[in-house]
Motif scaffolding. Structure first.
Motif, PDB file in Angstrom:
ATOM      1  N   GLN A 266      56.900  90.316 -25.731  1.00 52.65           N
ATOM      2  CA  GLN A 266      56.995  89.602 -24.445  1.00 52.65           C
ATOM      3  C   GLN A 266      58.429  89.149 -24.193  1.00 52.65           C
ATOM      4  OE1 GLN A 266      53.955  86.730 -23.161  1.00 52.65           O
ATOM      5  NE2 GLN A 266      52.911  87.136 -25.086  1.00 52.65           N
TER       6      GLN A 266
ATOM      7  N   LEU B 164      48.424  95.943 -28.947  1.00 54.19           N
ATOM      8  CA  LEU B 164      49.789  95.790 -28.441  1.00 54.19           C
ATOM      9  C   LEU B 164      50.197  96.879 -27.465  1.00 54.19           C
ATOM     10  CD1 LEU B 164      51.409  94.944 -31.893  1.00 54.19           C
ATOM     11  CD2 LEU B 164      51.008  93.325 -30.032  1.00 54.19           C
TER      12      LEU B 164
ATOM     13  N   GLN C 276      63.079  87.971 -34.248  1.00 56.52           N
ATOM     14  CA  GLN C 276      62.921  87.236 -32.986  1.00 56.52           C
ATOM     15  C   GLN C 276      64.121  86.357 -32.614  1.00 56.52           C
ATOM     16  OE1 GLN C 276      59.621  84.173 -31.554  1.00 56.52           O
ATOM     17  NE2 GLN C 276      58.746  86.152 -32.083  1.00 56.52           N
TER      18      GLN C 276
ATOM     19  N   ASN D 154      64.752  90.925 -40.590  1.00 57.07           N
ATOM     20  CA  ASN D 154      63.668  89.954 -40.725  1.00 57.07           C
ATOM     21  C   ASN D 154      64.261  88.576 -41.027  1.00 57.07           C
ATOM     22  OD1 ASN D 154      61.269  88.630 -41.159  1.00 57.07           O
ATOM     23  ND2 ASN D 154      60.755  89.676 -43.056  1.00 57.07           N
TER      24      ASN D 154
ATOM     25  N   ASP E 172      57.594  91.006 -38.575  1.00 55.19           N
ATOM     26  CA  ASP E 172      57.384  90.046 -37.487  1.00 55.19           C
ATOM     27  C   ASP E 172      55.983  89.465 -37.560  1.00 55.19           C
ATOM     28  OD1 ASP E 172      57.318  88.644 -35.073  1.00 55.19           O
ATOM     29  OD2 ASP E 172      58.571  90.136 -34.064  1.00 55.19           O
ATOM     30  N   LEU E 173      55.885  88.168 -37.767  1.00 53.64           N
ATOM     31  CA  LEU E 173      54.577  87.506 -37.828  1.00 53.64           C
ATOM     32  C   LEU E 173      53.959  87.358 -36.447  1.00 53.64           C
ATOM     33  CD1 LEU E 173      55.311  84.653 -40.390  1.00 53.64           C
ATOM     34  CD2 LEU E 173      53.898  86.677 -40.768  1.00 53.64           C
ATOM     35  N   HIS E 174      54.788  87.388 -35.412  1.00 50.29           N
ATOM     36  CA  HIS E 174      54.314  87.157 -34.047  1.00 50.29           C
ATOM     37  C   HIS E 174      54.815  88.292 -33.149  1.00 50.29           C
ATOM     38  CE1 HIS E 174      53.042  83.209 -35.387  1.00 50.29           C
ATOM     39  NE2 HIS E 174      54.240  83.039 -35.901  1.00 50.29           N
ATOM     40  N   ILE E 175      54.279  89.482 -33.384  1.00 58.39           N
ATOM     41  CA  ILE E 175      54.774  90.678 -32.686  1.00 58.39           C
ATOM     42  C   ILE E 175      54.593  90.554 -31.186  1.00 58.39           C
ATOM     43  CG2 ILE E 175      54.583  93.175 -32.468  1.00 58.39           C
ATOM     44  CD1 ILE E 175      53.417  93.197 -35.307  1.00 58.39           C
ATOM     45  N   ASP E 176      53.427  90.085 -30.759  1.00 54.89           N
ATOM     46  CA  ASP E 176      53.159  89.991 -29.323  1.00 54.89           C
ATOM     47  C   ASP E 176      54.215  89.127 -28.631  1.00 54.89           C
ATOM     48  OD1 ASP E 176      50.788  90.453 -27.202  1.00 54.89           O
ATOM     49  OD2 ASP E 176      51.642  88.459 -26.920  1.00 54.89           O
ATOM     50  N   ARG E 177      54.567  88.030 -29.266  1.00 53.30           N
ATOM     51  CA  ARG E 177      55.573  87.133 -28.687  1.00 53.30           C
ATOM     52  C   ARG E 177      56.933  87.825 -28.598  1.00 53.30           C
ATOM     53  NH1 ARG E 177      55.869  81.858 -31.920  1.00 53.30           N
ATOM     54  NH2 ARG E 177      53.842  81.531 -30.930  1.00 53.30           N
ATOM     55  N   SER E 178      57.288  88.567 -29.639  1.00 51.07           N
ATOM     56  CA  SER E 178      58.577  89.275 -29.625  1.00 51.07           C
ATOM     57  C   SER E 178      58.626  90.310 -28.516  1.00 51.07           C
ATOM     58  CB  SER E 178      58.819  89.949 -30.976  1.00 51.07           C
ATOM     59  OG  SER E 178      58.998  88.990 -31.985  1.00 51.07           O
TER      60      SER E 178
ATOM     61  N   ARG F  24      51.855  96.178 -24.211  1.00 48.08           N
ATOM     62  CA  ARG F  24      53.136  95.462 -24.281  1.00 48.08           C
ATOM     63  C   ARG F  24      54.294  96.417 -24.568  1.00 48.08           C
ATOM     64  NH1 ARG F  24      51.984  90.380 -22.384  1.00 48.08           N
ATOM     65  NH2 ARG F  24      50.619  89.172 -23.750  1.00 48.08           N
TER      66      ARG F  24
END
Length: 214
Positions: free
Chosen positions: A102, A127, A73, A70, A94-100, A130
Protein backbone atom coordinates in the motif's frame (compact mmCIF):
# COMPACT_ATOMS: atom_id res chain seq x y z
CA UNK A 1 3.81 -10.66 -26.51
CA UNK A 2 7.47 -9.68 -26.43
CA UNK A 3 9.11 -10.46 -23.12
CA UNK A 4 10.65 -7.47 -21.30
CA UNK A 5 14.36 -7.58 -20.49
CA UNK A 6 15.62 -5.88 -17.34
CA UNK A 7 19.44 -5.89 -17.37
CA UNK A 8 20.80 -5.99 -13.82
CA UNK A 9 23.47 -3.38 -13.21
CA UNK A 10 24.89 -5.64 -10.48
CA UNK A 11 26.85 -7.20 -13.38
CA UNK A 12 27.85 -3.85 -14.91
CA UNK A 13 31.14 -2.01 -14.52
CA UNK A 14 30.62 -0.07 -11.29
CA UNK A 15 33.39 2.37 -12.20
CA UNK A 16 31.20 3.72 -15.05
CA UNK A 17 27.63 2.96 -14.05
CA UNK A 18 26.08 5.96 -15.78
CA UNK A 19 27.70 4.98 -19.05
CA UNK A 20 26.58 1.36 -18.60
CA UNK A 21 22.98 2.42 -17.97
CA UNK A 22 23.00 4.49 -21.17
CA UNK A 23 24.50 1.56 -23.06
CA UNK A 24 21.80 -0.93 -22.02
CA UNK A 25 19.13 1.68 -22.77
CA UNK A 26 20.53 2.10 -26.28
CA UNK A 27 20.83 -1.69 -26.65
CA UNK A 28 17.09 -2.13 -26.12
CA UNK A 29 16.77 -3.00 -22.44
CA UNK A 30 13.20 -2.35 -21.31
CA UNK A 31 13.83 -1.74 -17.61
CA UNK A 32 16.97 -1.09 -15.57
CA UNK A 33 17.07 -3.65 -12.75
CA UNK A 34 18.74 -2.38 -9.59
CA UNK A 35 19.61 -4.89 -6.86
CA UNK A 36 19.69 -3.35 -3.40
CA UNK A 37 21.36 -5.65 -0.84
CA UNK A 38 22.00 -4.96 2.82
CA UNK A 39 24.54 -7.63 3.88
CA UNK A 40 21.88 -8.86 6.34
CA UNK A 41 18.93 -10.31 4.43
CA UNK A 42 21.36 -11.45 1.72
CA UNK A 43 25.13 -12.03 1.99
CA UNK A 44 26.18 -9.06 -0.10
CA UNK A 45 26.19 -5.27 0.13
CA UNK A 46 25.41 -3.10 -2.88
CA UNK A 47 23.94 0.35 -3.43
CA UNK A 48 21.56 2.80 -1.82
CA UNK A 49 19.23 5.64 -2.85
CA UNK A 50 22.03 8.11 -3.57
CA UNK A 51 23.39 5.96 -6.40
CA UNK A 52 19.90 5.50 -7.88
CA UNK A 53 19.33 9.26 -7.73
CA UNK A 54 22.66 9.83 -9.52
CA UNK A 55 21.73 7.33 -12.26
CA UNK A 56 18.21 8.66 -12.83
CA UNK A 57 19.20 11.40 -15.34
CA UNK A 58 20.99 8.87 -17.56
CA UNK A 59 17.84 7.13 -18.88
CA UNK A 60 14.07 7.45 -19.13
CA UNK A 61 13.67 3.66 -18.85
CA UNK A 62 11.81 2.42 -15.78
CA UNK A 63 13.97 1.67 -12.75
CA UNK A 64 13.07 -1.80 -11.45
CA UNK A 65 14.35 -1.61 -7.87
CA UNK A 66 14.60 -4.91 -6.01
CA UNK A 67 14.93 -4.41 -2.25
CA UNK A 68 16.78 -7.39 -0.77
CA UNK A 69 16.82 -5.71 2.62
CA UNK A 70 15.27 -6.37 6.00
CA UNK A 71 13.47 -4.33 7.13
CA UNK A 72 12.41 -2.76 3.83
CA UNK A 73 9.45 -0.65 4.89
CA UNK A 74 11.42 2.20 6.54
CA UNK A 75 13.40 2.76 3.32
CA UNK A 76 10.65 2.52 0.69
CA UNK A 77 10.05 6.26 0.57
CA UNK A 78 13.79 6.95 0.11
CA UNK A 79 13.91 4.71 -2.97
CA UNK A 80 10.71 6.22 -4.35
CA UNK A 81 12.15 9.72 -4.04
CA UNK A 82 15.44 8.57 -5.61
CA UNK A 83 13.66 7.67 -8.84
CA UNK A 84 12.44 4.07 -8.61
CA UNK A 85 9.46 3.16 -10.81
CA UNK A 86 8.92 -0.41 -9.58
CA UNK A 87 9.74 -1.15 -5.95
CA UNK A 88 9.87 -4.84 -5.04
CA UNK A 89 10.04 -6.14 -1.48
CA UNK A 90 10.62 -9.72 -0.34
CA UNK A 91 7.90 -11.87 1.19
CA UNK A 92 10.50 -13.36 3.54
CA UNK A 93 11.71 -9.99 4.83
CA UNK A 94 8.45 -8.21 5.62
CA UNK A 95 6.09 -8.94 8.51
CA UNK A 96 3.49 -6.54 7.10
CA UNK A 97 3.58 -7.08 3.33
CA UNK A 98 0.14 -5.61 2.67
CA UNK A 99 1.13 -2.38 4.38
CA UNK A 100 4.37 -2.15 2.39
CA UNK A 101 2.56 -2.67 -0.90
CA UNK A 102 0.00 0.00 0.00
CA UNK A 103 2.85 2.39 0.87
CA UNK A 104 4.60 1.80 -2.46
CA UNK A 105 1.43 2.53 -4.40
CA UNK A 106 0.60 5.57 -2.26
CA UNK A 107 3.93 7.03 -3.38
CA UNK A 108 2.86 6.67 -7.00
CA UNK A 109 5.08 3.67 -7.71
CA UNK A 110 4.36 0.15 -8.95
CA UNK A 111 4.42 -2.49 -6.21
CA UNK A 112 6.29 -5.76 -6.52
CA UNK A 113 6.70 -8.83 -4.33
CA UNK A 114 9.61 -11.24 -4.65
CA UNK A 115 9.67 -14.92 -3.63
CA UNK A 116 12.85 -16.85 -2.90
CA UNK A 117 13.18 -20.30 -4.54
CA UNK A 118 11.93 -22.18 -1.46
CA UNK A 119 9.01 -19.82 -0.76
CA UNK A 120 5.66 -21.27 -1.88
CA UNK A 121 3.45 -19.19 -4.13
CA UNK A 122 0.45 -19.35 -1.75
CA UNK A 123 1.87 -16.27 0.03
CA UNK A 124 0.49 -14.33 -2.94
CA UNK A 125 -3.11 -15.40 -2.44
CA UNK A 126 -4.35 -12.41 -0.44
CA UNK A 127 -2.04 -9.88 -2.11
CA UNK A 128 -2.76 -10.22 -5.82
CA UNK A 129 -4.90 -7.10 -5.99
CA UNK A 130 -2.10 -5.05 -4.40
CA UNK A 131 0.52 -6.12 -6.94
CA UNK A 132 1.86 -4.75 -10.20
CA UNK A 133 4.76 -7.20 -10.37
CA UNK A 134 5.71 -10.63 -9.01
CA UNK A 135 9.41 -11.46 -9.04
CA UNK A 136 10.32 -15.15 -8.90
CA UNK A 137 13.88 -15.73 -7.74
CA UNK A 138 15.34 -18.61 -9.74
CA UNK A 139 18.58 -18.51 -7.75
CA UNK A 140 19.15 -17.84 -4.06
CA UNK A 141 19.55 -14.07 -3.82
CA UNK A 142 22.79 -12.35 -2.97
CA UNK A 143 25.16 -12.88 -5.87
CA UNK A 144 25.12 -12.73 -9.65
CA UNK A 145 26.29 -15.51 -11.95
CA UNK A 146 24.49 -18.42 -10.26
CA UNK A 147 22.91 -21.40 -12.04
CA UNK A 148 19.18 -21.50 -12.70
CA UNK A 149 17.07 -23.62 -10.28
CA UNK A 150 14.88 -25.87 -12.43
CA UNK A 151 11.95 -26.13 -10.01
CA UNK A 152 11.11 -22.47 -10.65
CA UNK A 153 9.74 -23.15 -14.16
CA UNK A 154 6.73 -24.96 -12.71
CA UNK A 155 6.41 -22.32 -10.01
CA UNK A 156 6.14 -19.63 -12.70
CA UNK A 157 3.39 -21.65 -14.39
CA UNK A 158 1.44 -21.96 -11.14
CA UNK A 159 1.74 -18.24 -10.43
CA UNK A 160 0.59 -17.44 -13.98
CA UNK A 161 -2.64 -19.35 -13.23
CA UNK A 162 -3.09 -17.42 -9.97
CA UNK A 163 -2.67 -14.08 -11.75
CA UNK A 164 -5.43 -14.83 -14.24
CA UNK A 165 -6.34 -11.71 -16.19
CA UNK A 166 -4.90 -9.24 -13.68
CA UNK A 167 -2.39 -6.77 -15.20
CA UNK A 168 0.57 -8.11 -13.18
CA UNK A 169 4.05 -8.52 -14.64
CA UNK A 170 5.63 -11.92 -13.88
CA UNK A 171 9.39 -11.47 -13.74
CA UNK A 172 12.10 -14.13 -13.29
CA UNK A 173 15.49 -13.33 -11.80
CA UNK A 174 18.55 -15.54 -11.75
CA UNK A 175 20.51 -17.67 -14.17
CA UNK A 176 18.18 -16.95 -17.11
CA UNK A 177 19.93 -17.74 -20.40
CA UNK A 178 18.83 -17.76 -24.04
CA UNK A 179 18.37 -21.53 -23.71
CA UNK A 180 16.17 -21.35 -20.59
CA UNK A 181 14.16 -18.28 -21.60
CA UNK A 182 11.73 -19.97 -24.04
CA UNK A 183 10.57 -22.42 -21.37
CA UNK A 184 9.87 -19.57 -18.95
CA UNK A 185 7.97 -17.61 -21.59
CA UNK A 186 5.85 -20.71 -22.26
CA UNK A 187 5.22 -20.99 -18.49
CA UNK A 188 3.93 -17.40 -18.43
CA UNK A 189 6.86 -15.12 -17.61
CA UNK A 190 6.56 -11.59 -19.02
CA UNK A 191 9.95 -10.18 -17.93
CA UNK A 192 13.49 -11.39 -17.24
CA UNK A 193 16.19 -9.94 -15.07
CA UNK A 194 19.52 -10.61 -16.77
CA UNK A 195 22.92 -9.77 -15.37
CA UNK A 196 25.80 -11.83 -16.73
CA UNK A 197 23.63 -12.92 -19.69
CA UNK A 198 23.60 -9.30 -20.91
CA UNK A 199 26.97 -8.03 -19.69
CA UNK A 200 29.04 -11.15 -20.57
CA UNK A 201 30.13 -9.61 -23.90
CA UNK A 202 30.22 -6.04 -25.25
CA UNK A 203 27.34 -6.90 -27.61
CA UNK A 204 24.59 -5.88 -25.19
CA UNK A 205 22.02 -5.52 -27.98
CA UNK A 206 22.74 -9.01 -29.29
CA UNK A 207 22.60 -10.52 -25.83
CA UNK A 208 19.24 -8.84 -25.11
CA UNK A 209 17.85 -10.00 -28.45
CA UNK A 210 18.96 -13.58 -27.73
CA UNK A 211 17.00 -13.57 -24.46
CA UNK A 212 13.91 -12.42 -26.31
CA UNK A 213 14.38 -15.32 -28.73
CA UNK A 214 14.98 -12.98 -31.67
Amino acid sequence: MTVKIAPSILSADFARLGEEVRAIDNAGGDWIHIDVMDGHFVPNLTIGPAVIKALRPHTARPFDVHLMINPAQPFIEDYAKAGADYITVHAEADLHIDRSLQLIRSLGKKAGLSLNPATPENVLEYLLDRLDLILVMSVNPGFGGQSFIESQVEKVARIRKMIGDRPIELEVDGGVTAEIAPRLIKAGATAFVAGSAVFKTPDYAGNIAALRGI
